[in-house]
Design an enzyme around this catalytic site. Structure first.
Site, PDB file in Angstrom:
ATOM      1  CB  SER A 142     -18.254  27.447  63.522  1.00  0.00           C
ATOM      2  OG  SER A 142     -17.829  25.937  63.255  1.00  0.00           O
ATOM      3  CE1 TYR A 155     -23.260  25.311  64.715  1.00  0.00           C
ATOM      4  CE2 TYR A 155     -21.131  24.863  63.611  1.00  0.00           C
ATOM      5  CZ  TYR A 155     -21.902  25.352  64.648  1.00  0.00           C
ATOM      6  OH  TYR A 155     -20.885  25.914  65.751  1.00  0.00           O
TER       7      TYR A 155
END
Length: 252
Positions: A142, A155
């Site tokens: 990501s 995350y």
């Protein structure tokens, strides 16, 4: 060589978003696909959809963060394939909170699914990947791995760790004929992000920061994953392809 004919691919988190798009893309390019998802109904429904499209694949109900699920997956491969040419570590979760508001259980769960599970699954399937002689692992990371994009610290931590996992395994397993790469999408329209992106105060800054003035579609990320699985990318390993519409180079 722009094909995946005969390649045996395992794709985790394969019924939604980027995983779903990757399953379809791989099948269209000629691969044999084994996909996983945690929800039995989702697996069954997707298998039926693929069958109607004349793109049959095998789905397994599996939470890849659980040892038992990993063993079930490994046993199926041993009994049916004996080798794996491509592993796409796509399954992931997120819990968006301020750092001080996470419970220990919550942030450890994010790390377990997004970081530890890809490592454990890659290790468990190592012998099958080595049998291929020309295997590829693609980890779905990501933009949050390298920048603060408001997704929550756990995350971001998990995806940053996944990038270093990619680099380290690429070096360690190169002699075994296993390439390891990552793809880092910016915000992509998926079930995981839909609720977030439907909020005007969230989507407007994202689009304004992105030179292409939109979020990504899942199939735009799956095409990169497919390329990294092909022989066409045979000299690429240990890399992270950033697919962010130009966001990361947009200083102003």
């Amino acid at each position: 060589m722009w094909t995946l004919n005969g390649r045996k691919a395992v794709i985790t988190g394969g019924t939604k978003g980027i995983g779903r798009a990757t399953v379809i893309e791989f099948l269209e390019l000629g691969a044999e696909v084994l996909f996983t998802a945690r929800n039995a109904e989702d697996v069954k429904k997707f298998q039926e959809e693929l069958r109607d499209l004349k793109l049959p694949a095998t789905g397994i109900v599996s939470d890849c963060s659980l040892k038992q699920s990993q063993e079930t997956l490994s046993l199926w491969i041993k009994e049916n394939w004996g080798t794996v040419d491509v592993l796409v570590n796509n399954a992931g979760i997120n819990i968006r909170k301020r750092a001080q508001n996470y419970s220990e259980e919550e942030y450890r769960k994010v790390l377990e699914v997004n970081l530890v599970s890809p490592f454990e699954l890659s290790r468990r399937l190592y012998s099958f990947l080595k049998n291929s002689g020309k295997a590829a692992i693609i980890n779905v990371a990501s933009s949050a791995a390298t920048q603060d994009v408001g997704t929550g610290t756990p995350y971001a931590m998990s995806k940053a760790g996944l990038l270093q996992q990619t680099r380290s395994l690429a070096v360690e397993w190169a002699m075994d004929g296993i390439r390891v790469n990552a793809v880092s999408p910016w915000f992509t329209e998926t079930p995981l992000t839909r609720g977030y992106l439907e909020q005007k105060e969230k989507i407007d800054p994202i689009v304004n920061r992105t030179p292409l003035k939109r979020v990504a579609q899942a199939k735009e990320i799956s095409s990169i994953i497919a390329f990294l699985a092909m022989a066409k990318s045979s000299y690429i390993t240990g890399q992270n392809i950033v697919a962010d519409g130009g966001m990361s180079i947009n200083a102003i």
